[in-house]
Structure formats: C-alpha cells, structure tokens
Write a protein that holds these residues in place. Structure first.
Motif, PDB file in Angstrom:
ATOM      1  N   UNK A 347       0.830  -1.219   0.000  1.00 56.09           N
ATOM      2  CA  UNK A 347       0.000   0.000   0.000  1.00 56.09           C
ATOM      3  C   UNK A 347       0.854   1.254   0.000  1.00 56.09           C
ATOM      4  N   UNK A 348       2.145   1.074   0.212  1.00 52.77           N
ATOM      5  CA  UNK A 348       3.026   2.237   0.361  1.00 52.77           C
ATOM      6  C   UNK A 348       3.875   2.464  -0.887  1.00 52.77           C
ATOM      7  N   UNK A 349       4.299   1.381  -1.519  1.00 47.78           N
ATOM      8  CA  UNK A 349       5.266   1.508  -2.612  1.00 47.78           C
ATOM      9  C   UNK A 349       4.527   1.553  -3.948  1.00 47.78           C
ATOM     10  N   UNK A 350       4.915   2.448  -4.811  1.00 44.56           N
ATOM     11  CA  UNK A 350       4.200   2.697  -6.067  1.00 44.56           C
ATOM     12  C   UNK A 350       4.330   1.534  -7.045  1.00 44.56           C
ATOM     13  N   UNK A 351       5.557   1.044  -7.204  1.00 41.26           N
ATOM     14  CA  UNK A 351       5.760  -0.077  -8.133  1.00 41.26           C
ATOM     15  C   UNK A 351       6.940  -0.920  -7.662  1.00 41.26           C
ATOM     16  N   UNK A 352       6.779  -2.223  -7.707  1.00 39.12           N
ATOM     17  CA  UNK A 352       7.839  -3.115  -7.227  1.00 39.12           C
ATOM     18  C   UNK A 352       7.773  -4.393  -8.033  1.00 39.12           C
ATOM     19  N   UNK A 353       8.939  -4.881  -8.430  1.00 42.61           N
ATOM     20  CA  UNK A 353       8.969  -6.062  -9.292  1.00 42.61           C
ATOM     21  C   UNK A 353      10.377  -6.640  -9.331  1.00 42.61           C
ATOM     22  N   UNK A 354      10.518  -7.763  -9.974  1.00 40.97           N
ATOM     23  CA  UNK A 354      11.856  -8.341 -10.159  1.00 40.97           C
ATOM     24  C   UNK A 354      12.152  -8.428 -11.654  1.00 40.97           C
ATOM     25  N   UNK A 355      13.436  -8.428 -11.975  1.00 40.45           N
ATOM     26  CA  UNK A 355      13.854  -8.680 -13.352  1.00 40.45           C
ATOM     27  C   UNK A 355      14.964  -9.715 -13.302  1.00 40.45           C
ATOM     28  N   UNK A 356      15.233 -10.310 -14.458  1.00 43.32           N
ATOM     29  CA  UNK A 356      16.344 -11.257 -14.500  1.00 43.32           C
ATOM     30  C   UNK A 356      17.173 -11.011 -15.762  1.00 43.32           C
ATOM     31  N   UNK A 357      18.460 -10.672 -15.592  1.00 44.23           N
ATOM     32  CA  UNK A 357      19.330 -10.432 -16.752  1.00 44.23           C
ATOM     33  C   UNK A 357      19.617 -11.726 -17.511  1.00 44.23           C
ATOM     34  N   UNK A 358      20.057 -11.555 -18.769  1.00 42.57           N
ATOM     35  CA  UNK A 358      20.239 -12.739 -19.606  1.00 42.57           C
ATOM     36  C   UNK A 358      21.661 -13.296 -19.508  1.00 42.57           C
ATOM     37  N   UNK A 359      22.141 -13.448 -18.287  1.00 44.14           N
ATOM     38  CA  UNK A 359      23.414 -14.159 -18.093  1.00 44.14           C
ATOM     39  C   UNK A 359      23.337 -14.918 -16.780  1.00 44.14           C
ATOM     40  N   UNK A 360      24.241 -15.858 -16.653  1.00 44.36           N
ATOM     41  CA  UNK A 360      24.252 -16.656 -15.423  1.00 44.36           C
ATOM     42  C   UNK A 360      25.437 -16.250 -14.561  1.00 44.36           C
ATOM     43  N   UNK A 361      25.387 -16.617 -13.303  1.00 44.61           N
ATOM     44  CA  UNK A 361      26.548 -16.356 -12.453  1.00 44.61           C
ATOM     45  C   UNK A 361      26.844 -17.614 -11.643  1.00 44.61           C
ATOM     46  N   UNK A 362      28.082 -17.682 -11.191  1.00 42.61           N
ATOM     47  CA  UNK A 362      28.524 -18.889 -10.487  1.00 42.61           C
ATOM     48  C   UNK A 362      28.049 -18.847  -9.035  1.00 42.61           C
TER      49      UNK A 362
END
Ligand code: XMP
Length: 430
Positions: A347-362
């Motif tokens: 109710x407080x935060x205007x917009x919130x989400x996740x993204x995932x870049x197109x590479x992997x990490x160890x």
C-alpha cells in the motif's frame, strides 16, 4: 443525469485539472471543455450550474488571445474568470481562487448540489450506455488492468450478456493473473468471457529477439492480431468498449496545450472492423476509477493493482526471453509481492517487481558449483512515473525475500537490489 455540473472552459491554462479536482472534491461534478465550445454544445450538456473561464500561460495562440463565443455569456449560467480579463462575469481572479472562493461560487452563486458520488455516476453511466448500445453487442479487450476491469464491470452492470470480453494471455502475465481475471469476471460476475491462451504464439514470435523495442513491437502487434482474429470470429458486434480515462484525454492535447503523448488505446485495429467506441470512464481521474471499481464490487486487489506494463514480464525477462528465466521472473515476482503485502509495503510503494538479466553467475548449492540466474529487485516511488526514487526497504524484509527466492526458485543463485533513481535509470530495465 443525476449530477449538477460546473463547466471549466480551457482558455489556455495548465491548471484546468487542478480546478476540476477541487470542485469534484467538494462533491460537485466538473468537466473541462475547450474554449471554442458552441452555444448549442453547451446547451446540450445537462445540469450545468456555472462556468469557470480558465485563462493562463497559453492564452495567446498564434498572436491572438483565445476568446469564447460571446453568446455564451448570455446563456444564463453564472460565470467567473481566472486570469482572463472580462467585464461580463460575476467575478474575476488574477490567480487560482482559493477553496473558499470556489466554494462560494459553486454553492452560493451557482446553487450547485453536492451530489457527485460514485453511486450516482454509475447510475448515470448505466443509463447512457444502455441508450448508446441499445440491443447491440460490445467487445472489450480485458487485460485485467484497473481501467479495463472497471469498464468491464460497468458494462456488465449496464448490458450483461451483450458484452463480450476477450482476455488474451500472452504468456507474459504475472503469476495467477489470468486465472484471477477468469475467476472474477467469469465465475463471479458471469461475464461473457473469451479466454485466449496465446502463450505459445507469443513466445514463438519472441524467440531469440533481444532488442527491447523489437520485443515491445512484437508483443503489441501480436496482441492486436490475436484480438482482431477473435473479433472476426464474432458476429453482430457494433461497439468497442475502452478504458480511456480523463488523463488520457487531457494528455492527448487540448486546443491550447501541446500534446504530451499520443492517446494509447487498443488502436491499430483495421478500418473494416468499424466499431463505435463506448468509453464510460473517460471523465474519471485514476483515483475515481478505483472508487468506481470498488462501488461496482471488484476486489480491492484488482482495483489497487500496481502499474504493470503492457508487454508484461516480457520486458523484465531481459534480452532474449527463455522459458526457464521467464519462470524465474514470474516466481520471484510472486514472492516479492507476497512479502511486500505481508510487510504492508504493497500500500506504500508505487511499483515493485523483479527482473532477471540474460546471463548466469557462479554459485554454490548443496556443496557443488552451480551456474544459475540472478534476480534483481526494484521498488520505486513516484508521482507521475517521469522521475522516481527508490524505496528504502527494511533490511529484514529484503533478507526474507532473498532467502525465499533462493530457496523456492530453482534456477536462481543470486539476488540484488537496484539502488538507482530515475533519472538516469528508467523504472523498467528495458
Ligand atoms: P519507465 O521504464 O519508462 O516506466 O521509467 C514508466 C512507467 O511506465 C511503465 N511502462 C510501460 N507501460 N507499456 C506500458 O503499458 C510499456 O511498454 C511500458 N514501459 C514502461 C512502467 O512500468 C512504469 O510504470
């Protein structure tokens, strides 16, 4: 019509909406009209109680001051003028009048009644829709967003089974989003709803496409094609319902103000699909649309839904979309939303989400090396989406979200928090 109305005539002010809001906040309906409204047009509006001539910084167009048709002064409605010198009205103001002065005009001079509320608005719209549509059918693209959902609820109330809703699932919706559209509209409101699962079609077209603008074009174009195909299968449809709201109309440019952005509607439908538009929300501000949705019985989760881009998770699964990474975005986004709700942040935060870049990490999982995806959390606050600041999320909340994502989303081994304001970073990554 149930509501009394104060008309604001735009003579080149950028503050028309400020006054309209002030008057509506007093419980009196107010509409903005262009300065060159004709006497006939004015007379055709019902329950007008008074007129505000609203001049301002854009008053001079092509070297001449914009003026109203002088016959409007004689139509019998009380008139006040702001920043617009004229002798023919009750009162002139050199700047925006304060609330007391406006109240005095609205109630004492115009004798308007404070009868603007959502119940009356809905009753009026239902009547207008029935008059416009008769026994014909209306088609509506129901995305599940706030505006299309409220239009759907309004049209269901007005014309029931004469409304045909089409919900296109492009496979880029958030977790359970399409399901909830079906559940609310088909199961609860008994809408005539066509559900199209076009996931394979969209993901197929998007395969290997990494450029953000190309992705947007493919998703937008394909959406129109799917909708058009559905429309062609149906017979006897004359109307298209649309969730146009007041800011869309104002942002499309007035006669004195420059266009801010092009009117973004379903658009692009071929000419031979010749629909007349039904736009019952076109006089409402966003918060009024939400109030209208609640009054129509929509769940608050739908009415207070945070903004979600048309291309959906497609622009959050960065670069070329893959199914496994799309799932990582969808699942992590669901966890984020759940935890934000638990912490009261929804109710407080205007917009919130996740993204995932197109590479992997160890990483290391179960004592063995892994090579997995990364998820980035973004949570921002803004007034108009033109600039934004990040939400300083409590460390414990972030930690809980991180732990859950790492434990529950199989192919993720790293979670980051985006600290960037807009500008320079946009809200979305693509
Ligand atoms: P940006 O990333 O430009 O986002 O700072 C501003 C707001 O617009 C939303 N957004 C979109 N909405 N189609 C939409 O309908 C799009 O292609 C799109 N791109 C960004 C974004 O979620 C934010 O609320």
């Amino acid at each position: 019509m149930k509501q009394d109305m104060i008309i604001i005539l735009d003579l080149g002010s950028t503050k028309n909406t400020v006054i309209a809001r002030q008057i509506r906040d007093m419980g009196v309906y107010s509409e903005i009209h262009p300065h060159d409204i004709t006497l006939e047009e004015l007379k055709s509006l019902e329950n007008v109680k008074g007129i505000v001539l609203n001049g301002g910084e854009n008053r001079i167009v092509d070297g001449a001051a914009v003026e109203i048709d002088p016959s409007l002064y004689d139509c019998g409605y009380p008139v006040i003028a702001i920043d617009h010198p004229t002798a023919k009205c009750e009162k002139t103001f050199s700047d925006l009048p304060d609330t007391d002065a406006l109240r005095e005009f609205v109630f004492d001079t115009c004798h308007a009644e404070a009868n603007w509320n959502m119940k009356n608005f809905i009753e009026d719209q239902v009547e207008l829709i029935r008059k416009q549509v008769g026994d014909k059918k209306v088609l509506l693209a129901l995305s599940g967003g706030v505006d299309s959902s409220v239009v759907a609820a309004m049209l269901i109330k007005a014309i029931g089974q004469q409304l045909v809703c089409v919900h296109v699932n492009h496979g880029l919706m958030r977790k359970n989003e399409s399901e909830s559209v079906v559940q609310v509209f088909k199961d609860q409101l008994h809408a005539n709803l066509i559900y199209v699962d076009a996931t394979e079609r969209f993901l197929g077209k998007l395969e290997g496409v990494a450029d953000p603008e190309k992705k947007r074009k493919i998703i937008g174009g394909e959406f129109i094609r799917v909708f058009e195909e559905e429309a062609r299968k149906l017979e006897g449809i004359d109307f298209l319902g649309q969730g146009t709201i007041y800011p869309d109309i104002i942002e499309s440019g007035t006669k004195t103000a420059k266009m801010v952005k092009s009117h973004h509607n379903v658009g692009g439908l071929p000419e031979d699909l010749n629909f007349e538009l039904v736009e019952p929300l076109k006089q409402l501000f966003k918060d009024e649309v939400r109030a209208c949705g609640l009054e129509l019985g929509l769940p608050s989760s739908m009415v207070y839904r945070q903004p979600f881009p048309g291309p959906g998770l497609g622009v959050r699964c960065l670069g070329a979309i893959t199914r496994d990474r799309l799932e990582a975005v969808r699942e992590s986004d669901a966890i984020l939303r759940e935890e934000f709700e638990k912490a009261g942040l929804d109710k407080k935060v205007w917009q919130y989400f996740t993204v995932s870049p197109d590479f992997k990490s160890v990483g290391v999982k179960n004592n063995a090396r892994c090579f997995d995806y990364m998820v980035i959390i973004r949570a921002i606050n803004t007034v108009d989406a033109m600039s934004a600041s990040i939400e300083r999320v409590d460390w414990d909340v972030l930690q809980r979200i991180t732990e859950r994502i790492l434990a529950e989303v199989g192919n993720v081994c790293r979670v980051c928090y985006d600290m960037s304001p807009k500008p320079p970073a946009t809200i979305e990554f693509e």
